[in-house]
Motif scaffolding. Structure first.
Motif, mmCIF file in Angstrom:
data_model
loop_
_atom_site.group_PDB
_atom_site.id
_atom_site.type_symbol
_atom_site.label_atom_id
_atom_site.label_comp_id
_atom_site.label_asym_id
_atom_site.label_seq_id
_atom_site.Cartn_x
_atom_site.Cartn_y
_atom_site.Cartn_z
ATOM 1 N N GLU A 103 0.842 -1.198 0.000
ATOM 2 C CA GLU A 103 0.000 0.000 0.000
ATOM 3 C C GLU A 103 0.880 1.252 0.000
ATOM 4 O O GLU A 103 2.018 1.206 0.444
ATOM 5 C CB GLU A 103 -0.894 0.009 1.243
ATOM 6 C CG GLU A 103 -1.887 -1.140 1.314
ATOM 7 C CD GLU A 103 -3.128 -0.912 0.482
ATOM 8 O OE1 GLU A 103 -3.200 0.158 -0.184
ATOM 9 O OE2 GLU A 103 -4.004 -1.768 0.484
ATOM 10 N N PRO A 104 0.301 2.396 -0.444
ATOM 11 C CA PRO A 104 -0.972 2.559 -1.154
ATOM 12 C C PRO A 104 -0.824 2.146 -2.614
ATOM 13 O O PRO A 104 0.258 2.190 -3.179
ATOM 14 C CB PRO A 104 -1.254 4.057 -1.012
ATOM 15 C CG PRO A 104 0.105 4.685 -0.952
ATOM 16 C CD PRO A 104 0.972 3.706 -0.199
ATOM 17 N N LYS A 105 -1.936 1.758 -3.218
ATOM 18 C CA LYS A 105 -1.927 1.272 -4.589
ATOM 19 C C LYS A 105 -3.305 1.482 -5.180
ATOM 20 O O LYS A 105 -4.271 1.752 -4.452
ATOM 21 C CB LYS A 105 -1.550 -0.207 -4.606
ATOM 22 C CG LYS A 105 -2.389 -1.065 -3.644
ATOM 23 C CD LYS A 105 -1.798 -2.446 -3.465
ATOM 24 C CE LYS A 105 -2.547 -3.234 -2.381
ATOM 25 N NZ LYS A 105 -1.958 -4.578 -2.180
ATOM 26 N N SER A 106 -3.421 1.381 -6.493
ATOM 27 C CA SER A 106 -4.709 1.662 -7.131
ATOM 28 C C SER A 106 -4.926 0.745 -8.324
ATOM 29 O O SER A 106 -3.988 0.305 -8.982
ATOM 30 C CB SER A 106 -4.803 3.129 -7.561
ATOM 31 O OG SER A 106 -3.625 3.545 -8.226
ATOM 32 N N PHE A 107 -6.214 0.471 -8.586
ATOM 33 C CA PHE A 107 -6.637 -0.413 -9.676
ATOM 34 C C PHE A 107 -7.898 0.185 -10.272
ATOM 35 O O PHE A 107 -8.848 0.498 -9.553
ATOM 36 C CB PHE A 107 -6.918 -1.810 -9.118
ATOM 37 C CG PHE A 107 -7.325 -2.835 -10.147
ATOM 38 C CD1 PHE A 107 -6.466 -3.880 -10.477
ATOM 39 C CD2 PHE A 107 -8.566 -2.799 -10.768
ATOM 40 C CE1 PHE A 107 -6.838 -4.856 -11.396
ATOM 41 C CE2 PHE A 107 -8.945 -3.750 -11.693
ATOM 42 C CZ PHE A 107 -8.079 -4.784 -12.013
ATOM 43 N N ALA A 108 -7.938 0.337 -11.588
ATOM 44 C CA ALA A 108 -9.124 0.890 -12.246
ATOM 45 C C ALA A 108 -9.104 0.524 -13.718
ATOM 46 O O ALA A 108 -8.054 0.190 -14.275
ATOM 47 C CB ALA A 108 -9.166 2.408 -12.087
ATOM 48 N N THR A 109 -10.266 0.575 -14.345
ATOM 49 C CA THR A 109 -10.302 0.447 -15.795
ATOM 50 C C THR A 109 -9.820 1.758 -16.409
ATOM 51 O O THR A 109 -9.755 2.799 -15.742
ATOM 52 C CB THR A 109 -11.725 0.159 -16.293
ATOM 53 O OG1 THR A 109 -12.567 1.297 -16.012
ATOM 54 C CG2 THR A 109 -12.296 -1.081 -15.628
ATOM 55 N N HIS A 132 1.416 6.367 -4.690
ATOM 56 C CA HIS A 132 1.078 4.951 -4.798
ATOM 57 C C HIS A 132 2.246 4.145 -5.347
ATOM 58 O O HIS A 132 3.082 4.661 -6.088
ATOM 59 C CB HIS A 132 -0.152 4.774 -5.689
ATOM 60 C CG HIS A 132 -1.414 5.251 -5.046
ATOM 61 N ND1 HIS A 132 -2.640 4.695 -5.318
ATOM 62 C CD2 HIS A 132 -1.652 6.219 -4.126
ATOM 63 C CE1 HIS A 132 -3.582 5.302 -4.602
ATOM 64 N NE2 HIS A 132 -2.990 6.234 -3.880
ATOM 65 N N THR A 133 2.284 2.882 -4.970
ATOM 66 C CA THR A 133 3.352 2.011 -5.464
ATOM 67 C C THR A 133 3.083 1.570 -6.899
ATOM 68 O O THR A 133 4.009 1.378 -7.684
ATOM 69 C CB THR A 133 3.495 0.759 -4.584
ATOM 70 O OG1 THR A 133 2.263 0.019 -4.610
ATOM 71 C CG2 THR A 133 3.820 1.146 -3.150
ATOM 72 N N VAL A 134 1.807 1.388 -7.226
ATOM 73 C CA VAL A 134 1.458 0.896 -8.553
ATOM 74 C C VAL A 134 0.080 1.419 -8.944
ATOM 75 O O VAL A 134 -0.792 1.626 -8.094
ATOM 76 C CB VAL A 134 1.461 -0.656 -8.583
ATOM 77 C CG1 VAL A 134 0.316 -1.228 -7.750
ATOM 78 C CG2 VAL A 134 1.410 -1.201 -10.006
ATOM 79 N N LEU A 135 -0.098 1.651 -10.230
ATOM 80 C CA LEU A 135 -1.411 1.928 -10.817
ATOM 81 C C LEU A 135 -1.675 0.820 -11.819
ATOM 82 O O LEU A 135 -0.929 0.652 -12.791
ATOM 83 C CB LEU A 135 -1.430 3.287 -11.515
ATOM 84 C CG LEU A 135 -2.675 3.592 -12.369
ATOM 85 C CD1 LEU A 135 -3.939 3.569 -11.522
ATOM 86 C CD2 LEU A 135 -2.533 4.942 -13.083
ATOM 87 N N CYS A 136 -2.721 0.040 -11.564
ATOM 88 C CA CYS A 136 -3.110 -1.048 -12.465
ATOM 89 C C CYS A 136 -4.284 -0.572 -13.312
ATOM 90 O O CYS A 136 -5.316 -0.172 -12.769
ATOM 91 C CB CYS A 136 -3.512 -2.282 -11.667
ATOM 92 S SG CYS A 136 -2.183 -2.988 -10.668
ATOM 93 N N ILE A 137 -4.131 -0.603 -14.627
ATOM 94 C CA ILE A 137 -5.178 -0.132 -15.538
ATOM 95 C C ILE A 137 -5.680 -1.301 -16.378
ATOM 96 O O ILE A 137 -4.942 -1.862 -17.185
ATOM 97 C CB ILE A 137 -4.662 0.985 -16.462
ATOM 98 C CG1 ILE A 137 -4.083 2.140 -15.644
ATOM 99 C CG2 ILE A 137 -5.788 1.491 -17.359
ATOM 100 C CD1 ILE A 137 -3.519 3.258 -16.499
#
Length: 337
Positions: A103-109, A132-137
């Motif tokens: 954390e923190p991290k994020s995931f979104a379309t 954030h450590t990562v943004l997952c798209i």
């Protein structure tokens, strides 16, 4: 009386959009170990290995980050791009990356990312996501050049600030270069990041349709009403009324629109009257699929919502993805009701 989605008007705080950037509940428990590669598709085993390696390297990038205002600046984030057709487990791998990162991290379309930037403003979105450590798209889309360049600019800023980025495509094997053209277009559109991203191809048949029967036949209006009335938490909407209501809501609210709904019943389904209606239905289909909410209808079948003209146009991959997901949810409804 059965509730209607058309009567709901959710209110979502722009700041809350960041907190809601998490994988759909369907993927709460997925991990790399639960991904079962198809033995006939070696690309899937390779993708798992590459995703694990990405987590190891991205975690080191963040642990070595010097800080947003450091004179030397933060370490540069890394990127991984999973390219492939529908239903080959790309989202499973993307969610596994998310769950494996600190954390923190994020995931979104992709669409949700554009909604966040639109709601917060570009600089505020960069500020909030830069820690954030990562943004997952998920489902990176190339349909709208403006949106693509907006997100490309966002990723340029984020990776410069030490945020690693993992993304999936929504290409089709039957398209140019067996779908590989999307990865090339993606890297061209974000040419500033082309040296950062590693592109991995994931092949295989759509798991949502493996050994499954055709789409269920629509119910009669009487049957649909009976099912809705006998199912706690179900909603029942007229197709045209629901489409009109969707036009009054920002797509970022569709997730809250279906909160706590157990079954969505839609009467009088017919082909979408225009592209705007069709694209809103795509977003709704994505949110329903994310929440694993079954769908049952009367009228036309769910694979007849998008016309042949729409399916031959620039949004083809969106419509086919939505159809695939709606059919999966309709089969779920058959077994759940």
């Amino acid at each position: 009386m059965v509730a209607r989605l058309s009567d709901r008007n959710p209110v979502v705080s722009p700041d809350a959009l960041i907190d809601e950037m998490v994988p759909p509940s369907t993927f709460d428990e997925v991990r790399f170990d639960s991904y079962i590669p198809d033995p006939n598709e070696p690309s899937q085993s390779e993708a798992v290995a590459k995703a694990r390696d990405f987590v190891a390297r991205a975690s080191k990038v963040r642990s070595g980050k010097r800080g947003f205002f450091s004179r030397k600046g933060p370490s540069t984030g890394i990127g991984l791009y999973l390219d492939g057709g529908f239903g080959v487990g790309k989202t499973h791998l993307l969610a596994s990356i998310y769950h494996s990162m600190p954390e923190p991290k994020s995931f979104a379309t992709f669409v949700e990312v554009t909604h966040v930037v639109g709601a917060l403003g570009f600089m505020k979105a960069v500020e909030r996501l830069s820690e954030h450590t990562v943004l997952c798209i998920d489902e990176f889309e190339l349909d709208d050049p403006g949106d693509t360049m907006l997100v490309s600019r966002l990723l340029t800023e984020l990776t410069a600030n030490g945020v690693s980025v993992a993304a999936t495509s929504n290409t089709l094997p039957g398209q140019l270069g067996e779908g590989r053209f999307a990865a090339q277009d993606f890297l061209r559109e974000i040419r500033k990041l082309s040296s950062v991203f590693e592109t991995i191809r994931v092949d295989g048949p759509d798991y949502r349709h493996r050994d499954l029967p055709p789409a269920p036949d629509p119910r009669t209006d009487e049957e649909l009403t009976e099912v809705a009335e006998s199912t706690p938490g179900a909603t029942l909407d007229d197709f045209d009324a629901l489409c009109d209501h969707l036009s009054t809501l920002h797509p970022s609210k569709y997730k809250d629109l279906i909160e706590d709904v157990s079954l969505v019943c839609i009467s009088g389904v017919h082909p979408a009257r225009d592209q705007s209606v069709a694209l809103r239905l795509v977003v709704l289909a994505d949110r329903l699929y994310d929440a694993n909410i079954p769908v049952t209808v009367s009228g036309n079948k769910l694979d007849e919502i998008f016309t042949d003209e729409m399916l031959s146009g620039g949004y083809r991959k969106k419509y086919l993805r939505a159809t695939s997901r709606l059919l999966a949810l309709s089969r779920f409804a058959e077994s759940a009701v």
